[in-house]
Design a protein around this motif. Structure first.
Motif, PDB file in Angstrom:
ATOM      1  N   TYR A  92       4.522 -48.488  20.070  1.00 19.08           N
ATOM      2  CA  TYR A  92       3.850 -47.498  19.234  1.00 19.08           C
ATOM      3  C   TYR A  92       3.838 -47.912  17.766  1.00 19.08           C
ATOM      4  CZ  TYR A  92       3.730 -44.366  23.210  1.00 19.08           C
ATOM      5  OH  TYR A  92       3.473 -43.801  24.436  1.00 19.08           O
ATOM      6  N   HIS A 151       4.448 -46.138  15.154  1.00 21.80           N
ATOM      7  CA  HIS A 151       5.627 -45.674  14.413  1.00 21.80           C
ATOM      8  C   HIS A 151       6.828 -46.588  14.671  1.00 21.80           C
ATOM      9  CE1 HIS A 151       7.841 -43.700  17.753  1.00 21.80           C
ATOM     10  NE2 HIS A 151       6.638 -43.415  18.235  1.00 21.80           N
ATOM     11  N   HIS A 183      -3.409 -39.053  14.886  1.00 22.18           N
ATOM     12  CA  HIS A 183      -1.956 -39.177  15.007  1.00 22.18           C
ATOM     13  C   HIS A 183      -1.623 -40.664  15.088  1.00 22.18           C
ATOM     14  CE1 HIS A 183      -1.772 -34.879  15.680  1.00 22.18           C
ATOM     15  NE2 HIS A 183      -2.710 -35.022  16.590  1.00 22.18           N
ATOM     16  N   TYR A 227       1.159 -42.608  16.916  1.00 23.76           N
ATOM     17  CA  TYR A 227       1.183 -42.673  18.375  1.00 23.76           C
ATOM     18  C   TYR A 227       0.114 -43.600  18.947  1.00 23.76           C
ATOM     19  CZ  TYR A 227       4.689 -39.143  18.043  1.00 23.76           C
ATOM     20  OH  TYR A 227       5.852 -38.492  17.751  1.00 23.76           O
TER      21      TYR A 227
END
Length: 168
Positions: free
Chosen positions: A128, A130, A109, A112
């Motif tokens: 993070y 993203h 992921h 994250y």
């Protein structure tokens, strides 16, 4: 289809020591550096937090920007001055960014995965991947001195999804 590859818009090279490599290959780089806004963030110089240990030597590398590399204008944010809010505000105008901190990588992921900055009352200090990917920056060079920042999931034909990629 108007997709452009990053390599079409950015200069790319790899050096084991990115700062020295950036300066060593082109004499115009020194002139560029003289005009470039430089910031370094070392949130864990004195103490660790959130399960991460202190990184007392991160200050040494940041001070190298100022002394050995002769960049007197380099701004070094240490301890509680190295917050996510400070970085997010500065990232729009910084040309060279140095982050001497901890990272947590989540290969499955990658959005994250995060870089740990100093927490505040309003923010946990986790920047993070993203969030990085959504920011518009003009960073010429980002030096990530945090464990495992190059780790990530390999996507065939695209490369590794990691924190370094999200900085671009």
């Amino acid at each position: 289809f108007a997709h452009r590859y990053m390599i079409q818009d950015r200069r790319s090279r790899f050096h084991l020591n990115a700062l020295l490599g950036w300066l060593s290959t082109d004499t115009s780089d020194r002139d560029t550096l003289e005009r470039t806004a430089v910031q370094a963030y070392c949130p864990m110089v004195a103490t660790g937090f959130d399960g991460f240990s202190a990184l007392p030597r991160s200050e040494n590398t940041a001070e190298m920007l100022r002394n050995q590399m002769h960049i007197p204008r380099a701004q070094i944010k240490m301890g509680d001055q190295a917050t996510e809010e400070q970085l997010v505000q500065a990232i729009q105008t910084v040309g060279l960014l140095h982050l001497g901190t901890h990272a947590e990588v989540k290969p499955e992921h990658s959005g994250y995965s995060f870089l740990q900055l100093f927490p505040t009352d309003a923010n946990d200090g986790r920047l993070y991947a993203h969030e990085l990917a959504e920011m518009r920056t003009d960073i010429e060079l980002a030096v990530l001195m945090a464990c495992r920042t190059a780790d990530g999931k390999l996507y065939r034909g695209q490369g590794v999804a990691n924190l370094g990629r999200d900085m671009m």
